[in-house]
Structure formats: C-alpha cells, structure tokens
Scaffold this motif. Sequence first.
Motif, PDB file in Angstrom:
ATOM      1  N   SER A 122      49.516 -84.813  -9.476  1.00 48.62           N
ATOM      2  CA  SER A 122      48.029 -84.936  -9.315  1.00 48.62           C
ATOM      3  C   SER A 122      47.708 -85.379  -7.929  1.00 48.62           C
ATOM      4  N   THR A 123      48.560 -86.077  -7.120  1.00 43.42           N
ATOM      5  CA  THR A 123      48.270 -86.321  -5.749  1.00 43.42           C
ATOM      6  C   THR A 123      48.324 -85.347  -4.993  1.00 43.42           C
ATOM      7  N   ALA A 124      49.385 -84.561  -5.094  1.00 43.44           N
ATOM      8  CA  ALA A 124      49.804 -83.185  -4.487  1.00 43.44           C
ATOM      9  C   ALA A 124      48.482 -82.148  -4.625  1.00 43.44           C
ATOM     10  N   PHE A 125      48.236 -81.977  -5.919  1.00 36.30           N
ATOM     11  CA  PHE A 125      47.173 -81.088  -6.242  1.00 36.30           C
ATOM     12  C   PHE A 125      45.829 -81.677  -5.670  1.00 36.30           C
ATOM     13  N   GLY A 126      45.429 -82.987  -5.613  1.00 36.53           N
ATOM     14  CA  GLY A 126      44.238 -83.660  -5.349  1.00 36.53           C
ATOM     15  C   GLY A 126      44.078 -83.383  -3.800  1.00 36.53           C
ATOM     16  N   ALA A 127      45.332 -83.626  -3.012  1.00 36.65           N
ATOM     17  CA  ALA A 127      45.306 -83.715  -1.431  1.00 36.65           C
ATOM     18  C   ALA A 127      45.109 -82.264  -0.968  1.00 36.65           C
ATOM     19  N   HIS A 128      45.731 -81.306  -1.707  1.00 29.15           N
ATOM     20  CA  HIS A 128      45.687 -80.010  -1.216  1.00 29.15           C
ATOM     21  C   HIS A 128      44.339 -79.277  -1.275  1.00 29.15           C
ATOM     22  N   THR A 129      43.627 -79.331  -2.910  1.00 31.30           N
ATOM     23  CA  THR A 129      42.704 -78.624  -3.272  1.00 31.30           C
ATOM     24  C   THR A 129      41.433 -79.344  -2.760  1.00 31.30           C
ATOM     25  N   GLY A 130      41.741 -80.637  -2.614  1.00 35.71           N
ATOM     26  CA  GLY A 130      40.200 -81.275  -2.056  1.00 35.71           C
ATOM     27  C   GLY A 130      40.234 -81.576  -0.489  1.00 35.71           C
ATOM     28  N   ILE A 131      40.844 -82.504   0.022  1.00 32.90           N
ATOM     29  CA  ILE A 131      40.809 -82.870   1.476  1.00 32.90           C
ATOM     30  C   ILE A 131      41.637 -81.967   2.235  1.00 32.90           C
ATOM     31  N   GLY A 132      42.566 -81.128   1.717  1.00 32.87           N
ATOM     32  CA  GLY A 132      43.280 -80.128   2.390  1.00 32.87           C
ATOM     33  C   GLY A 132      42.653 -78.947   2.633  1.00 32.87           C
ATOM     34  N   THR A 133      41.787 -78.362   1.767  1.00 29.72           N
ATOM     35  CA  THR A 133      41.329 -77.072   1.572  1.00 29.72           C
ATOM     36  C   THR A 133      39.647 -77.153   1.946  1.00 29.72           C
ATOM     37  N   MET A 134      39.173 -78.148   1.257  1.00 20.33           N
ATOM     38  CA  MET A 134      37.703 -78.214   1.167  1.00 20.33           C
ATOM     39  C   MET A 134      36.889 -78.394   2.789  1.00 20.33           C
ATOM     40  N   PRO A 135      37.624 -79.014   3.377  1.00 20.48           N
ATOM     41  CA  PRO A 135      36.791 -79.362   4.836  1.00 20.48           C
ATOM     42  C   PRO A 135      36.799 -77.982   5.546  1.00 20.48           C
ATOM     43  N   ILE A 136      37.733 -77.096   5.401  1.00 21.46           N
ATOM     44  CA  ILE A 136      37.477 -75.604   6.093  1.00 21.46           C
ATOM     45  C   ILE A 136      36.484 -74.708   5.356  1.00 21.46           C
ATOM     46  N   THR A 137      36.466 -74.877   3.802  1.00 21.37           N
ATOM     47  CA  THR A 137      35.564 -74.152   3.098  1.00 21.37           C
ATOM     48  C   THR A 137      34.065 -74.523   3.326  1.00 21.37           C
ATOM     49  N   LEU A 138      33.796 -75.866   3.580  1.00 22.04           N
ATOM     50  CA  LEU A 138      32.646 -76.499   3.717  1.00 22.04           C
ATOM     51  C   LEU A 138      32.408 -76.496   4.993  1.00 22.04           C
ATOM     52  N   TYR A 139      32.936 -76.680   5.973  1.00 25.66           N
ATOM     53  CA  TYR A 139      32.627 -76.759   7.365  1.00 25.66           C
ATOM     54  C   TYR A 139      33.288 -75.828   8.389  1.00 25.66           C
ATOM     55  N   GLY A 140      34.005 -75.074   7.951  1.00 25.60           N
ATOM     56  CA  GLY A 140      34.837 -74.121   8.948  1.00 25.60           C
ATOM     57  C   GLY A 140      33.796 -72.838   9.140  1.00 25.60           C
ATOM     58  N   THR A 141      34.224 -72.195  10.512  1.00 28.94           N
ATOM     59  CA  THR A 141      33.493 -70.931  10.711  1.00 28.94           C
ATOM     60  C   THR A 141      33.882 -69.832   9.954  1.00 28.94           C
ATOM     61  N   GLU A 142      33.290 -68.831   9.880  1.00 31.40           N
ATOM     62  CA  GLU A 142      33.638 -67.649   9.179  1.00 31.40           C
ATOM     63  C   GLU A 142      34.887 -67.290   9.270  1.00 31.40           C
ATOM     64  N   GLU A 143      35.275 -67.173  10.640  1.00 36.64           N
ATOM     65  CA  GLU A 143      36.849 -66.918  11.260  1.00 36.64           C
ATOM     66  C   GLU A 143      37.941 -67.937  10.661  1.00 36.64           C
ATOM     67  N   GLN A 144      37.490 -69.011  10.566  1.00 33.75           N
ATOM     68  CA  GLN A 144      38.549 -69.999  10.146  1.00 33.75           C
ATOM     69  C   GLN A 144      38.657 -69.715   8.612  1.00 33.75           C
ATOM     70  N   LYS A 145      37.475 -69.651   7.853  1.00 32.05           N
ATOM     71  CA  LYS A 145      37.792 -69.632   6.668  1.00 32.05           C
ATOM     72  C   LYS A 145      38.443 -68.164   6.228  1.00 32.05           C
ATOM     73  N   LYS A 146      38.066 -67.015   6.773  1.00 28.90           N
ATOM     74  CA  LYS A 146      38.884 -65.908   6.469  1.00 28.90           C
ATOM     75  C   LYS A 146      40.455 -65.931   6.770  1.00 28.90           C
ATOM     76  N   LYS A 147      40.773 -66.661   7.748  1.00 35.23           N
ATOM     77  CA  LYS A 147      42.190 -67.158   8.408  1.00 35.23           C
ATOM     78  C   LYS A 147      42.869 -67.896   7.410  1.00 35.23           C
TER      79      LYS A 147
END
Length: 603
Positions: free
Chosen positions: A110-135
């Motif tokens: 649960s912790t591994a999943f939450g850390a990855h899908t939430g605070i590990g991925t979400m900051p890029i999907t929400l704040y990243g540039t288009e280039e960062q998100k695609k990369k």
Amino acid sequence: MADIEKDILRGGQFLVKEIDCEDIFTPEDFNEEQLMMKEAVTEFVDREIWPKKPQFEKKDYALTEDVMRKAGELGFLGISVPEEYGGMGMGFVSTMLVCDYISGATGSFSTAFGAHTGIGTMPITLYGTEEQKKKYVPKLASGEWFGSYCLTEPSAGSDANSGKTKAILSEDGKSYKITGQKMWISNAGFCSLMIVFARIEDDKYITGFIVEYDPNNPNGITLGEEEHKLGIRASSTRQVFFNDTVVPAENMLSTRGNGFKIAMNALNVGRIKLAAACLDAQRRTISESVKYANERIQFKTPISSFGAIRQKIAEMATNCWVGESASYRAAKNIEDRIEIRKSEGKDTHQEAELKGVEEYAIECSILKVAVSEHTQKCTDEGIQIFGGMGFSEETPIESAWRDARIARIYEGTNEINRMLSIGMLIKKAMRGHVDVLTPAMAVKDELMGIPSFDTPDYSELFSEEKSIIKNLKKLFLMVSGAALEKYGEKMESQQQLMLAASDILIQIYLAESAILRAEKLAKKEGEDKVKEQIAMAKLNLFHAIDVIETAGKHSIISFSSGDEQRMMLMGLKRYIKYVNMPNIIELRNIIANKVISENKYCF
C-alpha cells in the motif's frame, strides 16, 4: 454540468448547509466500469499479495518491487494518468476505488503504491511542463520506472518548508547542484526518479526538481540502509544523501519557489487517498476476525455468540462503513468540481484537478484523521478477538495492527491535520467562500431566545437524526464562534481548542455522510432490506454525540466564564438532545447478526 454546479457544495460548506441524500455519491452508485475495476483489483490482490503476507513481513523488498511491476503491467499504476501520457485517464472516484481495494492486504505494498502513484508521479502530471510529462510520466504509469518523493529532512518534518537541502545554479545557468539529506523516503531502494525539494539561495520557499537516479551512475546520490520499522516492513524506506548532484535546469518542477505549494497540494490528494487506502484494510481485518470468532469454540459455543465479541464486530463494521461513506462522498465532490472547472474552459486539465482537490482540502484532512484512527482501532479489536493468537505472527492481524500505526503519522500527522481542518475553515470564512458568520450570529440569537417546548414529529426515517445533525452544526458554530471572537488572530496558537473543534467537525461530517447514505439506500431498496445500514448510521451518530459533547464541554469551560459559560453549556445540552434515544445494544445486534451470518464484512 449546470445541474452538478447547482447541487455541489464548496469545500467546508457542509457545515452551514443542509444536504439532500440524492445529492451525495455513495459506493452503491459505482458504474459498471468501476465495478469491473474493483473486481479486477481485488482478484489481483487475492492472487499476488494476500497469500504472500508472510514474505512481506520478512522484509522482502524485491517482492514489493516485483508486485509493483505487475500492477504496472495491468495498468493499475496509471489509473489517474491522462491517456496521452500512457495512463487510463479515469476520474477521481475511480482512482480512489483502485487505491482502496489494492491497499488492504499489506501496508508494505500500500505504501509503495501510494508513494509511487501519488507523490511520486502526480507532481509531474500536475506541475510538469509538456516535455517533462512526455519524458517521465509514461515510464511511471507503466511501472518501467518507480518514483519517490524527497521532502522530509532531519530538521524538516511537519514544518516542510524549513528544509536545508540546497540547489546551486551553475555559472552557465544550465544545471543545478543539489546537496543535502532526506529521510523516510518511501521506494528509495528501487526508484528511478525522485521528486526532490531544495532551496535556491535564500528563497523564502523551497523549489521542486525532477531527479533521475541510476545506481550504476549515482551522480552524487547515496542511499542509507533500509530502515527497520514497526510496520510496513517490506516498504523500502531509506535516507537519501545528495552531494553535488547535477540536475539539468529544465528539470525544475514548476517555477522557482513553488515547491512548498507543490508539496502542500500533493499532500491534499495524499490525505484523501490515504483514507481510501485504510478502508480495505478494515474490511479484511473484520472478515478475518469474524471467521475466527465463528470457528473459535469456548464454553462449547463459538465466541461470535458472546455479547462482548458481537459488540466489537458491530463497532468495527460501523466505523468501516461510515468512513467509506464519507470518503466516496468527498471523492465525487472533488471529481465534479474538476469537471466543472474543465467545462468552463478556464483551466487546463492540470489546473482543474489541482483546484478541484484544493477546494476540498478540509474534507481531505478530516478523512485522513478519521479513517486512519478507525483502522488502528479496528486492527486493535481484531487482535483482541483473536486473543493470544492475535499476538502471534502466524495470524494476519498482528501485522495489520503494526501497519495501521503509520497511517496516523504520514501525509501530515493527525494532530497537524486536525488543526489544518480548522485553520482552513477559518481562512475560507475570511475569504467569503463559506459564510460562517451569518449562521453563527443566528445561533447566538437563538440561544438568547426562548426555546420551543413543542414535541416535534419524528415519524419519518432519520427525521430526528437529521435534526440532531443540524443542531450539531449549530453547536460547532456556537463554540468555535465564541472562541474565535475571544482569540481572533491568535486562535491558531490555541492548539488544544483547535483540536477539540476539529473533533466536532470530523464527527459532523462523518455522521451526516452515514445518515445520508443510509437514507438514500432506504429510499431505493426499502427500509427492511437495509436495516443493518440504518442501524450503523444511527449507532455512529450516537457515538458522535458523545465525542462532540466532551469536546464541546472541555472547550466551553476552558475559554469562557460567568453568564456566557452558563448560556453555552445550556446550548450544548440543547443541541445534543435526543427525543427518542436509540437502543444501542439492539443496533449492535442487528449489525453483528448480519456480519456473523455472512462470515465476512458484507456491506
């Protein structure tokens, strides 16, 4: 969309408005796609995680990584990721549902999943540039790469912005060198990407960076040894040391000094997702406890027939059902708010999601506190039902209890979240987003007037309970309004009063959510078919009143005196009053009979 906008409340408005049961979302409203997803996730957990609990408890970090990769192959890591970046692009309720049902078997995964899908991925999907998100995002959504989140430092825990990690810009302006120490970093042992927060020069606020990590080319990154923890034992948790780690300037996340905002908004999402992650842990604990109680014979009878055990089972089931009711109510509010903002065309998808979640930050904190505490209590009672066997590592209850303990600490401690819920409500009131002043003044006038001695007609289902909830909201406004009047801007320094106020706020939100869910069910199915859900809603409200009475009384006698104190204590008594007191033992027996006969949590 106009109908949604008309009915949906803004965050915190539940306190000052009456809500119709038809206007809330419940798990009974899951659509066909969501039910199929729930089934697929449950099947995955029952095959890949639940049978391997003993391995997770032996700190098998490789197993956690392996199961995470399998989850990625099935698409579970990309539920909330937009389709253009390799995800499924599903709505907020669906992401809650997956987080819920994938998290119950062990806190390690649960912790591994939450850390990855939430605070590990979400900051890029929400704040990243288009280039960062695609990369980066497609690799994270598929499980090719795993993410971690480097915020906490030895001197920066709850005070996240006080971190000392530094980022120094190179002379040519093409890169930063990051130096500092991070701790309690989930997934550190197998991540390929880190969201790292550091301070540039003497900036007031920290800045976020996307940092790639390759153990074969560490780039100044050193990992500490795996932490040996009370629970979540197979969750990789390490310190991370940065020594002149070179990060390209284009890997800055969002803008300079925006890191604190990124961190806070990530935590808002993390809080409601943590509530979801605690739900199936309760369901599985209840089911295991009931099975054991039905099989365990003492004095020639199953212990499930004993009143003391039946009480525990009823209370465990009630807390789980109530937390579930409130969690999915809030999740749909967030989803609808996101859709409204997107339909207006003013926001990008990312902006709409950020503002949609931020709108309900109060509810996110409420849920994080309430459901994490329900889970700890549930697992504790599970051990008690198992008796001596519950203390043994041979049973799944012992590890469930240990895993539950962290939920009250991460994503902001429960004490921090309690105070945040009240602090955010005060700020919303100051901005005019939630009109607390008008109803608070009305309550004050009501207390000064002569109370009605008429006996109301409470013949309809939940008519008295809904009247009580309305009065509990008045009680909150009475107590918090008087405290705010006395302390003004210094209110935030009165932490014990804020904790008490938050206890009242939490109980109101959960009690109302449960009553509205049960009422909606009764209208659809008929009262006879949902008598257990009706019993749970009534039992929870009875307990909520106890908590609210204590918190209210402690507050009133702590900051008031004389006539004002006497008036508020009279108001307290008036607002918690029942006309028809429920039979608590009868309610518990209705709930326990159903769960015991089904031999599992069955709601």
